[in-house]
Design a protein around this motif. Structure first.
Motif, short mmCIF file in Angstrom:
data_model
loop_
_atom_site.label_atom_id
_atom_site.label_comp_id
_atom_site.label_asym_id
_atom_site.label_seq_id
_atom_site.Cartn_x
_atom_site.Cartn_y
_atom_site.Cartn_z
N ARG A 1 39.62 30.57 43.80
CA ARG A 1 40.35 31.80 43.51
C ARG A 1 41.73 31.48 42.91
NH1 ARG A 1 41.47 33.73 49.75
NH2 ARG A 1 39.30 34.49 49.65
N ILE A 2 42.17 32.38 42.03
CA ILE A 2 43.49 32.24 41.38
C ILE A 2 44.45 33.18 42.10
CG2 ILE A 2 44.78 32.37 39.22
CD1 ILE A 2 42.47 30.33 39.16
N ALA B 1 35.05 37.13 34.22
CA ALA B 1 36.21 37.99 34.39
C ALA B 1 36.94 38.03 33.05
CB ALA B 1 37.12 37.49 35.50
N ASN B 2 37.91 38.92 32.97
CA ASN B 2 38.55 39.24 31.71
C ASN B 2 40.06 39.14 31.91
OD1 ASN B 2 39.12 40.32 29.23
ND2 ASN B 2 38.35 42.36 29.69
N ILE B 3 40.78 38.84 30.84
CA ILE B 3 42.25 38.82 30.91
C ILE B 3 42.78 40.02 30.14
CG2 ILE B 3 44.34 37.54 30.36
CD1 ILE B 3 42.75 34.98 30.51
N ALA C 1 44.57 37.18 41.63
CA ALA C 1 44.83 37.75 40.30
C ALA C 1 43.56 38.32 39.67
CB ALA C 1 45.42 36.67 39.39
N GLY C 2 43.76 39.14 38.65
CA GLY C 2 42.65 39.64 37.84
C GLY C 2 42.16 41.00 38.29
N ARG C 3 41.96 41.91 37.31
CA ARG C 3 41.55 43.27 37.63
C ARG C 3 40.11 43.55 37.24
NH1 ARG C 3 45.18 47.38 34.79
NH2 ARG C 3 44.15 48.70 36.35
N ALA D 1 39.79 39.74 40.64
CA ALA D 1 38.55 39.38 39.94
C ALA D 1 38.51 37.92 39.51
CB ALA D 1 38.38 40.27 38.71
N TRP D 2 39.65 37.25 39.54
CA TRP D 2 39.66 35.86 39.08
C TRP D 2 39.33 34.96 40.28
CZ3 TRP D 2 44.77 35.70 35.68
CH2 TRP D 2 44.63 36.63 34.64
N ARG D 3 38.06 34.97 40.66
CA ARG D 3 37.59 34.24 41.84
C ARG D 3 36.09 34.03 41.66
NH1 ARG D 3 38.98 38.47 46.43
NH2 ARG D 3 38.02 36.85 47.71
N SER D 4 35.60 32.97 42.24
CA SER D 4 34.17 32.65 42.03
C SER D 4 33.27 33.56 42.84
CB SER D 4 33.90 31.18 42.40
OG SER D 4 34.14 30.97 43.78
N HIS D 5 33.73 34.00 43.99
CA HIS D 5 32.92 34.87 44.85
C HIS D 5 33.83 35.90 45.49
CE1 HIS D 5 30.80 30.98 44.77
NE2 HIS D 5 29.67 31.67 44.97
N VAL D 6 33.23 37.01 45.87
CA VAL D 6 33.97 37.96 46.68
C VAL D 6 33.03 38.58 47.71
CG1 VAL D 6 33.65 39.90 45.06
CG2 VAL D 6 35.57 39.94 46.66
N ILE D 7 33.53 38.70 48.92
CA ILE D 7 32.77 39.36 49.99
C ILE D 7 33.39 40.74 50.18
CG2 ILE D 7 32.31 39.36 52.47
CD1 ILE D 7 32.19 36.25 52.22
N CYS D 8 32.55 41.76 50.17
CA CYS D 8 33.09 43.12 50.26
C CYS D 8 32.02 44.05 50.80
CB CYS D 8 33.55 43.60 48.88
SG CYS D 8 32.21 43.65 47.66
N GLU D 9 32.41 45.30 50.99
CA GLU D 9 31.45 46.33 51.37
C GLU D 9 30.89 46.97 50.11
OE1 GLU D 9 33.80 48.64 54.06
OE2 GLU D 9 33.57 47.15 55.67
#
Lengths: 327, 327
Positions: free
Chosen positions: A5-6, A40-42, A64-66, A97-105
């Motif tokens: 993650r950034i 992801a996008n910049i 970082a990252g949207r 969004a600048w991350r390899s994985h995300v855990i969420c609902e």
């Protein structure tokens, strides 16, 4: 397995404050799922958020990252959702969004049709809806009308060109580099001219005497003077970007004698003031424009998360197309 | 008997292009009447018209001046009119007001109640209706709301202060000279502050945390940045003057994140788009505000037609109040 993650824990230039972190992937809890980021996008607003100049700022430290998309990689068996593993979804904006994985609902996740390529999907949530709404909510445009914009090679700019072409609207496109004329014309641009100091006669000649009902500004400074010179009396100039640039400037007489209006558009505010269903409907229209009408965002390059500083440098350099980040 | 008139046959600085002419008074034809000028007024737009920078320009050669009042001195016996000799009327704008006499037809003449002093009447047709319409047509103002303006010692500015006071609105007044604070407060100004580079904290302190829903700009340049810093989110900034000054400038972020709107107001356009009855009704309201509520334009000085160059110099110097011209 680990997550990249950034992150940043203070505001400042991205090159100085961003850090790459590697953390172990934790187990899913009931109610959760895990998304593996594809692209992801910049966006300029990412840099504004990191820099501390944007209109809303995250709690620090932040990831970082949207904007980005990923595929659902794992779903806890006790998670209630209509999503299946393998489905493509938008990375949840609030978690970075600048991350390899995300855990969420699963609540609020935007599902993306599998026909949309991942690279394109990663660019569809901020700039293309901005282009769509700018053309629909301002200027009361009808087929045959003209639109003038600066930074025409931006992501919003290229979507404006394509959407106008599709709707029988004409575009006057200001650019700062001549070599952009050919690729923008290939997308459907009617007129491409230098964003220089003295182009009003050129505009009138090249458009057969037409002036624009709508001007779209994401630059600021003197470029706004040039936009307004290309506008018809009573026209609207909408500013949606350029937050960190020069102050806007333009002659008083255009407001008084030519009755031009200046206002702003902030996608975030639109999102906050519309329901989840309305937002989903907007995205569905964009998915259709990609699937049915072949609209797309040019892609300038792709970098890995570990190369994020290079990616930001590329995204800050003259170019046409989005710079993507892959996991 | 002769007529004195201030004419110009080319555009340029008033001091260079204006000429004093003395011509014999001709006899009235059937259908005509003659007005003897009492007081004329110098407006910034007069200088814009003479200079060639205004939004509409007269055919040359022209007689200068847009605003003034006189009394009906003679009526041809075959002229059909409800006017009588001795009646006070507005000098017809299209024929020029900086002249000792004018011969014209009675149609469209605005009759001024005799209770209005001639000096005040000479100032009532351009600036005060601008102030009235700015407050009524923009910003959706309600009692208790705040208005911010620059050039607050201008004629429009002093009318804005008085009208706001009358309606329970509050004003923040930017001025470039401290000595204006006392006279503006005497007119009803709530807050008077220096139009300098760094006054946002001062504005919030002095207004008890209030920001303005409406900003009125007749200056341009950096002053607009200061106005916008004093504005609440979603507010409207109307530009109605400053045509020959610096370009307006302000940060992009105010348009996007604070959702401020910028537009213009041109009294001439309002006049063109309203009927003679509506215009007369507007003036009747102003006559009532003078008669009933005691509103007035400060007068800085009076010069004769032969002293028109001195008058223009006085009107172009720092001051509070109108510079009048008498026949």
């Amino acid at each position: 397995m680990s997550e990249l993650r950034i992150t940043y824990d203070r505001h400042g230039p991205a090159q100085e404050v961003l850090k790459l972190e590697e953390v172990p992937l934790v187990d899913l809890n009931p109610g959760q799922l895990r998304i593996r980021m594809e692209y992801a996008n910049i966006n300029p607003s990412d840099l504004g958020m990191i820099g501390g100049t944007y209109g809303r700022l995250p709690q620090l430290p932040a990831i970082a990252g949207r904007e980005g998309v990923g595929t659902v990689e794992a779903i806890h068996p006790e998670t209630r959702t209509s999503l299946n593993t393998g489905d493509r979804v938008r990375m949840p904006e609030s978690l970075g969004a600048w991350r390899s994985h995300v855990i969420c609902e699963p609540e609020g996740l935007i599902k993306v049709p599998s026909e949309i390529p991942a690279e394109q999907a990663a660019t569809l949530f901020i700039n293309p809806p901005t282009a769509l709404l700018l053309l629909e909510e301002f200027g009361n445009l009808k087929p045959g009308d003209w639109v003038i914009q600066n930074a025409s090679n931006s992501s919003v700019g290229t979507w404006v060109i394509q959407l106008c072409k599709l709707r029988g609207l004409h575009t006057i496109n200001l650019v700062r580099r001549n070599e952009l004329a050919a690729p923008l014309q290939a997308l459907g641009a009617d007129v491409v001219i230098d964003d220089n100091d003295d182009n009003i006669k050129q505009i009138k000649t090249l458009t057969g005497g037409n002036l624009a009902k709508l001007a779209l500004n994401s630059v600021g400074g003197n470029s706004v003077i040039r936009l307004i010179r290309g506008m018809a009396d009573g026209g609207t100039c909408v500013t949606f970007g350029g937050m960190v640039g020069d102050p806007i400037r333009f002659p008083t007489r255009n407001l008084i004698f030519n009755d031009v209006h200046l206002c702003g558009f902030w996608m975030d505010k639109w999102m906050r003031s519309h329901s989840q269903d309305e937002i989903q409907a907007l995205y569905n229209r964009l998915f259709d424009l990609v699937k049915t009408n072949g609209l797309s965002s040019p892609i300038a390059g792709t970098y890995s998360l570990r190369e994020v500083v290079d990616a930001i440098e590329a995204a800050s350099s003259p170019r046409m197309g989005k710079v993507l980040i892959r996991a």
